[in-house]
Design a protein around this motif. Sequence first.
Motif, PDB file in Angstrom:
ATOM      1  N   UNK A 143      65.000   9.024-102.078  1.00  0.00           N
ATOM      2  CA  UNK A 143      64.967   9.649-100.917  1.00  0.00           C
ATOM      3  C   UNK A 143      65.728  10.977-100.743  1.00  0.00           C
ATOM      4  N   UNK A 144      66.878  11.019-101.391  1.00  0.00           N
ATOM      5  CA  UNK A 144      67.833  12.343-101.663  1.00  0.00           C
ATOM      6  C   UNK A 144      67.142  13.206-102.421  1.00  0.00           C
ATOM      7  N   UNK A 145      65.878  13.097-103.200  1.00  0.00           N
ATOM      8  CA  UNK A 145      65.225  13.929-104.175  1.00  0.00           C
ATOM      9  C   UNK A 145      64.105  14.575-103.219  1.00  0.00           C
ATOM     10  N   UNK A 146      63.019  13.946-103.136  1.00  0.00           N
ATOM     11  CA  UNK A 146      61.855  14.450-102.557  1.00  0.00           C
ATOM     12  C   UNK A 146      62.232  15.244-101.094  1.00  0.00           C
ATOM     13  N   UNK A 147      63.051  14.586-100.201  1.00  0.00           N
ATOM     14  CA  UNK A 147      63.013  14.871 -99.143  1.00  0.00           C
ATOM     15  C   UNK A 147      63.849  16.306 -99.119  1.00  0.00           C
ATOM     16  N   UNK A 148      64.512  16.735-100.145  1.00  0.00           N
ATOM     17  CA  UNK A 148      65.034  18.173-100.451  1.00  0.00           C
ATOM     18  C   UNK A 148      64.118  18.766-101.467  1.00  0.00           C
ATOM     19  N   UNK A 149      62.826  18.431-101.476  1.00  0.00           N
ATOM     20  CA  UNK A 149      61.899  19.361-102.089  1.00  0.00           C
ATOM     21  C   UNK A 149      62.072  19.227-103.497  1.00  0.00           C
ATOM     22  N   UNK A 150      62.638  18.172-104.059  1.00  0.00           N
ATOM     23  CA  UNK A 150      62.784  17.830-105.706  1.00  0.00           C
ATOM     24  C   UNK A 150      62.150  16.505-105.761  1.00  0.00           C
ATOM     25  N   UNK A 151      60.853  16.388-105.541  1.00  0.00           N
ATOM     26  CA  UNK A 151      60.362  15.206-105.794  1.00  0.00           C
ATOM     27  C   UNK A 151      59.960  15.045-107.385  1.00  0.00           C
ATOM     28  N   UNK A 152      60.147  15.985-108.171  1.00  0.00           N
ATOM     29  CA  UNK A 152      59.987  16.019-109.561  1.00  0.00           C
ATOM     30  C   UNK A 152      61.355  15.253-110.275  1.00  0.00           C
ATOM     31  N   UNK A 153      62.489  15.381-109.595  1.00  0.00           N
ATOM     32  CA  UNK A 153      63.674  14.965-109.920  1.00  0.00           C
ATOM     33  C   UNK A 153      63.565  13.395-109.715  1.00  0.00           C
ATOM     34  N   UNK A 154      63.202  13.108-108.599  1.00  0.00           N
ATOM     35  CA  UNK A 154      62.849  11.488-108.254  1.00  0.00           C
ATOM     36  C   UNK A 154      61.973  10.738-109.168  1.00  0.00           C
ATOM     37  N   UNK A 155      60.851  11.601-109.392  1.00  0.00           N
ATOM     38  CA  UNK A 155      59.833  11.018-110.200  1.00  0.00           C
ATOM     39  C   UNK A 155      60.337  10.699-111.634  1.00  0.00           C
ATOM     40  N   UNK A 156      60.991  11.857-112.263  1.00  0.00           N
ATOM     41  CA  UNK A 156      61.693  11.843-113.505  1.00  0.00           C
ATOM     42  C   UNK A 156      62.615  10.682-113.754  1.00  0.00           C
ATOM     43  N   UNK A 157      63.354  10.273-112.666  1.00  0.00           N
ATOM     44  CA  UNK A 157      64.390   9.268-112.705  1.00  0.00           C
ATOM     45  C   UNK A 157      63.429   7.840-112.858  1.00  0.00           C
ATOM     46  N   UNK A 158      62.401   7.787-111.821  1.00  0.00           N
ATOM     47  CA  UNK A 158      61.441   6.592-111.868  1.00  0.00           C
ATOM     48  C   UNK A 158      60.875   6.277-113.291  1.00  0.00           C
ATOM     49  N   UNK A 159      60.648   7.625-114.049  1.00  0.00           N
ATOM     50  CA  UNK A 159      60.067   7.307-115.198  1.00  0.00           C
ATOM     51  C   UNK A 159      60.882   7.121-116.368  1.00  0.00           C
ATOM     52  N   UNK A 160      62.357   7.030-116.168  1.00  0.00           N
ATOM     53  CA  UNK A 160      63.247   6.647-117.257  1.00  0.00           C
ATOM     54  C   UNK A 160      64.058   7.822-117.541  1.00  0.00           C
ATOM     55  N   UNK A 161      64.048   9.017-117.124  1.00  0.00           N
ATOM     56  CA  UNK A 161      65.002   9.926-117.230  1.00  0.00           C
ATOM     57  C   UNK A 161      66.457   9.738-117.038  1.00  0.00           C
ATOM     58  N   UNK A 162      67.443   9.345-117.653  1.00  0.00           N
ATOM     59  CA  UNK A 162      68.727   8.981-117.255  1.00  0.00           C
ATOM     60  C   UNK A 162      70.034  10.108-117.837  1.00  0.00           C
ATOM     61  N   UNK A 163      69.145  11.248-117.920  1.00  0.00           N
ATOM     62  CA  UNK A 163      70.104  12.520-118.521  1.00  0.00           C
ATOM     63  C   UNK A 163      70.082  13.500-117.204  1.00  0.00           C
ATOM     64  N   UNK A 164      69.376  14.442-117.722  1.00  0.00           N
ATOM     65  CA  UNK A 164      69.500  16.028-116.510  1.00  0.00           C
ATOM     66  C   UNK A 164      69.048  15.291-115.083  1.00  0.00           C
ATOM     67  N   UNK A 165      67.886  14.501-115.012  1.00  0.00           N
ATOM     68  CA  UNK A 165      67.240  14.221-113.825  1.00  0.00           C
ATOM     69  C   UNK A 165      68.225  13.444-112.882  1.00  0.00           C
ATOM     70  N   UNK A 166      68.789  12.335-113.756  1.00  0.00           N
ATOM     71  CA  UNK A 166      69.784  11.753-112.866  1.00  0.00           C
ATOM     72  C   UNK A 166      70.845  12.156-112.474  1.00  0.00           C
ATOM     73  N   UNK A 167      71.484  12.928-113.194  1.00  0.00           N
ATOM     74  CA  UNK A 167      72.739  13.995-112.571  1.00  0.00           C
ATOM     75  C   UNK A 167      72.189  14.814-111.714  1.00  0.00           C
ATOM     76  N   UNK A 168      71.104  15.484-111.575  1.00  0.00           N
ATOM     77  CA  UNK A 168      70.608  16.351-110.460  1.00  0.00           C
ATOM     78  C   UNK A 168      70.293  15.549-109.115  1.00  0.00           C
TER      79      UNK A 168
END
Length: 489
Positions: free
Chosen positions: A327-352
Amino acid sequence: MTVSADTVSESDTIPVPELEQKATACAKRLRAAERVLVASHIDADGLTSAAIAVQALKRADIQCEAVFANQLDAGEIKRIAASKYDTVLFTDFGSGQLDIIDPYVRNGDFEAVIADHHQPAMTHDDNPAFSLQYHLNPLLVGIDGASQLSGAGASYILAQALESDTTETDNRDLAALAVVGAVGDMQSSTDGLTGANAAIVEQGIAAGVIEETTDILIYGRQTRPLPKLLEYANDVQIPGITNNESGVAAFLDDIDIPIRSDGEWRRWIDLTMDERQTVVSGLLNRAIASGVPAEQVNDLVGTTYTLTAEAPGTELRDVSEFSTLLNATARYNRADVGLAVCLGNRDAALIEARHLLQTHRQNLSEGLQWVTAEGTTTESNVQWFDAGGRIRETIVGIIAGMAVGAEGIRDDLPILAFAEKSETKLKVSARGPQRLVRNGLDLSTVMQEAASAVGGEGGGHDIAAGATIPINERSTFLEIVDKTVGEQL
């Protein structure tokens, strides 16, 4: 999806074969597509819905990309049509917009496949000319989309139908994301998930990605220092502990629970089972002695879900914390970050995502403080507040839900929250107590009818719904809502 008698209670009548048939038809159309555009909502359920769909499509060698929207209105659908995809998969929305999607399908702009759980705007019975064929929704086969299957659950069932003999995985690992979506959509109770959601949990357990246990039902078991875990436990208000830093310290000292180990704060997951039992017993005794109602005391302990593939002590290990992170990603116009975390990104996307989570928590805290300080206006059957531009319209519904039962805010009435969406439009979010829903409250119908009457759009679920209305129609909208809720109850 296989549902056994051990999985579903006798009260859960789930005609799964019908749902599977719809999923099979949708999957067949997706396999025939040159490429697929996945369009989804921006909350935790929407993000997990899209992630499940993207994973399943890629595993089936179907080219795809994802886009997100806060609201699927006529303008957004027009933009989607302009993207020139031959097939669009709508997840966690679409059913409520069938009337504006269908003309594009009939015109040949794109083929629509929908995996949703919201109330459909119309069906073939309403309009024989209705051409949209690929519609997967639990409500169409008698399953409650507000409590028994989320948008992510619908995507998961579609993912199961997309499996083939050449697929390397059976997609059961995606049950983890489906459970995150369901919990994020407030479909879990003290007893956990039910109905089709429970069947998905069972598949996740069998796949080794989900663990179901009985534990304390306080947010932050994985990440929060023990004193803060108890201090910020607002779901059950315990006098002398909730929002009381010194009270928490005294409580833990009295029951002899060390709060540090090797200089580090201990978290709930760091406690032994005996220590956890000591804390729970102490909290129960304190609550009972303080006169907390029995039904609230019972809400302290219940069914919890852990994602076993995620690292212990992280936000991703616990489904509630995972959903809040999303909720903290897409609701602040960063759905791309939330999607990347869901898809397994545990580096830059998770930090953001963690950075966005800090901002999200601060905004929720400030918003809740404002609401409790200002209070709500009470009508005959509802209470409401207008945040104007003080609270982001993308999170005002979350704050409304948090406010119910807080100091000075009634917990026996539905709550409506208004926030500015634009210079001409108001966002409305509505939340209702579960006991009123059991007595006939249906906020989806309320929002849909009241919004339509003032030239807006609305819908959602019986317990949580929303609308967008002209900014100068608030008073009329409120009158209709208050009257309609009164008629329902």
